[in-house]
Design an enzyme around this catalytic site. Structure first.
Site, short mmCIF file in Angstrom:
data_model
loop_
_atom_site.label_atom_id
_atom_site.label_comp_id
_atom_site.label_asym_id
_atom_site.label_seq_id
_atom_site.Cartn_x
_atom_site.Cartn_y
_atom_site.Cartn_z
N GLU A 216 1.01 -0.80 -0.10
CA GLU A 216 0.34 0.42 -0.45
C GLU A 216 1.05 1.36 -0.32
O GLU A 216 0.66 2.45 -0.58
CB GLU A 216 -1.01 0.14 1.03
CG GLU A 216 -2.40 -0.76 1.33
CD GLU A 216 -1.07 -2.13 2.04
OE1 GLU A 216 -0.48 -2.80 2.05
OE2 GLU A 216 -2.50 -2.76 2.11
N GLY A 271 6.18 -1.92 14.46
CA GLY A 271 4.93 -0.86 14.37
C GLY A 271 3.66 0.08 14.63
O GLY A 271 3.73 0.94 14.48
N ARG A 272 3.31 -1.21 15.46
CA ARG A 272 1.65 -0.40 16.21
C ARG A 272 2.65 0.09 17.56
O ARG A 272 2.08 1.06 18.80
CB ARG A 272 1.03 -1.50 16.52
CG ARG A 272 2.00 -2.44 17.53
CD ARG A 272 0.13 -3.78 16.89
NE ARG A 272 1.06 -4.73 18.27
CZ ARG A 272 1.31 -5.69 16.88
NH1 ARG A 272 1.96 -5.17 15.59
NH2 ARG A 272 1.97 -7.16 17.59
N GLU A 357 -4.03 -6.01 17.03
CA GLU A 357 -2.49 -6.79 16.45
C GLU A 357 -1.57 -6.81 17.56
O GLU A 357 -1.45 -8.10 17.10
CB GLU A 357 -2.29 -6.08 15.58
CG GLU A 357 -0.99 -6.81 14.61
CD GLU A 357 -0.62 -5.67 13.30
OE1 GLU A 357 -0.63 -5.75 12.47
OE2 GLU A 357 -0.24 -4.44 13.49
N HIS A 388 -26.01 8.30 20.73
CA HIS A 388 -27.33 8.51 19.46
C HIS A 388 -26.83 7.26 18.38
O HIS A 388 -26.90 7.54 17.09
CB HIS A 388 -27.13 9.61 19.11
CG HIS A 388 -27.66 10.99 19.83
ND1 HIS A 388 -28.79 10.96 20.41
CD2 HIS A 388 -26.43 11.26 21.32
CE1 HIS A 388 -28.89 11.99 21.47
NE2 HIS A 388 -27.54 12.06 21.56
N LYS A 508 -1.69 -11.62 2.72
CA LYS A 508 -1.31 -10.33 1.47
C LYS A 508 -0.51 -11.06 0.60
O LYS A 508 -0.25 -10.84 -0.77
CB LYS A 508 -0.04 -10.00 2.97
CG LYS A 508 0.04 -8.59 3.47
CD LYS A 508 0.68 -8.13 4.32
CE LYS A 508 1.33 -6.88 5.91
NZ LYS A 508 2.74 -6.94 6.76
O1 F6P Z 1 0.33 -4.89 8.82
C1 F6P Z 1 0.86 -6.07 8.81
C2 F6P Z 1 1.96 -4.57 9.33
O2 F6P Z 1 3.69 -5.47 9.59
C3 F6P Z 1 1.81 -3.74 10.94
O3 F6P Z 1 2.01 -4.18 12.23
C4 F6P Z 1 2.31 -2.32 10.76
O4 F6P Z 1 2.32 -1.39 11.51
C5 F6P Z 1 2.01 -2.25 8.82
O5 F6P Z 1 1.75 -3.31 8.77
C6 F6P Z 1 3.17 -1.18 8.07
O6 F6P Z 1 3.75 -1.45 7.83
P1 F6P Z 1 5.37 -1.09 7.57
O7 F6P Z 1 5.41 0.58 8.18
O8 F6P Z 1 6.29 -1.90 7.50
O9 F6P Z 1 5.07 -0.35 6.40
#
Ligand code: F6P
Length: 548
Positions: A216, A271-272, A357, A388, A508
């Site tokens: 993405e 990431g999170r 996650e 609401h 993926k």
């Molecule tokens: O959706 C899976 C994931 O690996 C998340 O844990 C992460 O935050 C996201 O994709 C984005 O990954 P990246 O920062 O490597 O683009």
């Protein structure tokens, strides 16, 4: 990870909780409050400016005692220490988990593979601060010499949800002359709408991706480059309009971004758990380095509280244990997070990744399957909008949905009566959920008898209330770290790896297989199941007809 701790359900605290649950499951909050007039004061905890009222939970002092015993028997204390020491507690990825190092003050030292990561963190923070100030003071010019006015963060998951949430949460402190947008979805509409009204000469893209390979993000990044070059024509413009946040300098360079304009983070940041790393660059540009550092300080205060406080006064531990109590003993499936603060409108979405996650796992650290429930579903909306919408179900539905109410004493936009009305609603909802309205009370209002069942509220629906003084960067840091460590607390007890995310991989990989099948016009010998084959053929046929 090898552990000498016996299986969770065999722990004596677990078994005691099972027996205890049978005794208390039908207790009514009305009665508990009547029996103990001080319950609303005693079942509270306060630390580092967060007031936590957990009195409206279906618990007794004995429940808390047993839950705390469970935390002890599960080895929570040693797992907390292992995390802070930089041990590789992310077992399936063989990584340390050191988001706490991202907010450790200068001078502290945390080692990972023999290196002091706090030094590295502060070097990156200083580089981010320099760059942020340049952008904020119009010192960073675009290719044609115009100052940057628009900042677009391109990222997804942890490289998007944190930055968007923090930007929205701290918008009050943001530099209003700058426009911030966030593009995450591979759906082209996201990019198209974000850039439609912007001047490429004044636009800076931050490509945020830990791996710099995410489909993405890389697709959006290439589209961004095409969009920019359509106006600016010269590939040399990329250097002035693109910066990267990543752990992967090779891929950043391959994309064409000067690695001098790359802000680094490390594989020990999930990431999170990365919004306070360089992934927060857009946040820092928006609110300025000083406010960003105040946010880090808030995180750090909560880290220290979590690391050092006794479990019975430890906010993330208490919160995690309460969530586990409903999840594992009442069989609760979901938890609602209800911030009575408009600036926190993206907080529930952020928490969804953080909680689900992290703890949406059915396999334990040792590879065996759990025989109990793990992470619940988190969802929510800011108050009073949710009232609401879905509150009907929380009050009168067939599902038990524990709620977290989050409120602030002082509003950031003081407008007449608004804030008192907002907080009155928050307190009222928690009260209504806990105590309901009996049929006698409804009858006393001259309600016709046939309507009684509809207008009666059973009550006994649990909630926590989390009260802070004011939504500052520091307060936001504390709040996020509260949830981070509550998630960890639960993950430790469930014996799962809260820091991997293998569950996102299969989809993926299958998408990678389907992409060429969609991109070719030829009618291929598809080798999926009959439903997937048929959907692909149907899509391609319809696309052909529609596209003419
Ligand atoms: O959706 C899976 C994931 O690996 C998340 O844990 C992460 O935050 C996201 O994709 C984005 O990954 P990246 O920062 O490597 O683009």
């Amino acid at each position: 990870m090898k552990t000498s701790i016996p299986q969770l359900t065999k722990l004596s605290a677990w078994q005691a909780l099972e027996a205890h649950f049978q005794k208390v499951k039908d207790l009514q909050l009305r009665k508990l409050f009547m029996d103990d007039p001080k319950r609303g004061e005693s079942m509270t905890a306060e630390a580092i400016g967060i007031y936590f009222d957990y009195s409206k939970h279906r618990i007794t002092n004995e429940t808390i005692r047993l839950l705390l015993q469970l935390a002890e028997e599960s080895g929570l204390r040693s797992r907390i220490n292992a995390m802070f020491r930089g041990e590789k507690i992310n077992v399936t990825e063989n990584r340390a988990v050191l988001h706490v190092a991202l907010r450790a003050p200068k001078g502290e030292s945390i080692l990972s593979d023999g290196e002091d990561v706090v030094l590295q963190v502060h070097a990156v923070l200083d580089k981010m601060a320099k760059f942020s100030l340049q952008v904020r003071d119009s010192g960073w010019k675009g290719h044609t010499g115009k100052p940057i006015k628009n900042i677009i963060n391109i990222g997804i998951g942890g490289s998007d949800l944190g930055p968007v949430m923090a930007y929205e949460a701290l918008r009050h402190y943001s530099q209003r002359e700058l426009t911030f947008r966030f593009v995450s979805n591979i759906d082209g509409t996201d990019f198209a709408e974000a850039t439609m009204d912007l001047d490429a000469e004044e636009t800076l893209f931050i490509i945020s991706s830990k791996t710099f390979t995410t489909l993405e993000t890389m697709t959006n990044a290439h589209t961004a480059r095409d969009w920019l070059l359509k106006t600016l024509k010269n590939p040399a413009a990329v250097a002035k309009h693109f910066v990267a946040v990543s752990t992967n300098s090779g891929e950043v360079a391959k994309f064409g971004i000067d690695t001098a304009n790359m802000f680094e983070f490390w594989d020990w940041v999930g990431g999170r758990y990365s919004m306070d790393s360089a992934i927060g660059l857009s946040t820092m540009i928006a609110i300025g380095p000083e406010n960003f550092r105040a946010m880090l300080d808030g995180f750090h205060q909560m880290d220290e509280h979590f690391r050092t406080a006794q479990f019975e006064r430890n906010l993330p531990v208490l919160m995690g244990l309460l969530s586990l109590w409903y999840n594992n003993f009442f069989g609760v499936q979901t938890m609602a997070v209800l911030p009575y603060e408009q600036y926190l409108k993206r907080f529930p979405a952020y928490l969804q990744q953080l909680t689900m996650e992290s703890n949406g796992k059915h396999v334990k650290l040792d590879g065996t399957k759990v025989d109990y429930q793990t992470g619940p579903i988190y969802w929510g909306e800011p108050g009073t909008n949710g009232q609401h919408s879905f509150y009907q179900m929380i009050h009168q539905g067939t599902k038990l949905i524990p709620c977290d109410f989050i409120g602030f004493v002082q509003p950031l936009n003081s407008l007449g009566r608004h804030h008192d009305l907002l907080l009155a609603n928050m307190f009222a909802q928690a009260e209504a959920l806990a105590f309901g309205k009996t049929s006698q009370e409804v009858l006393a209002e001259c309600t016709p008898e046939w309507l009684l069942p509809h207008k009666t509220f059973e009550g006994n629906r649990p909630s926590s209330t989390i009260l802070l003084e004011r939504l500052t960067p520091e307060a936001l840091g504390k709040l996020i770290a509260l949830y981070e460590h509550s998630v960890f607390t639960q993950g430790v007890i469930w014996e799962i790896d809260s820091f991997d995310q293998w569950g996102v991989e299969l989809g993926k990989a299958l998408a990678e297989r389907i992409i060429p099948e969609l991109e070719t016009g030829a009618d291929l010998q598809l080798k999926h199941d009959s439903s997937t084959n048929n959907l692909i053929r149907r899509y391609k046929r319809s696309r052909e007809l529609l596209n003419g």
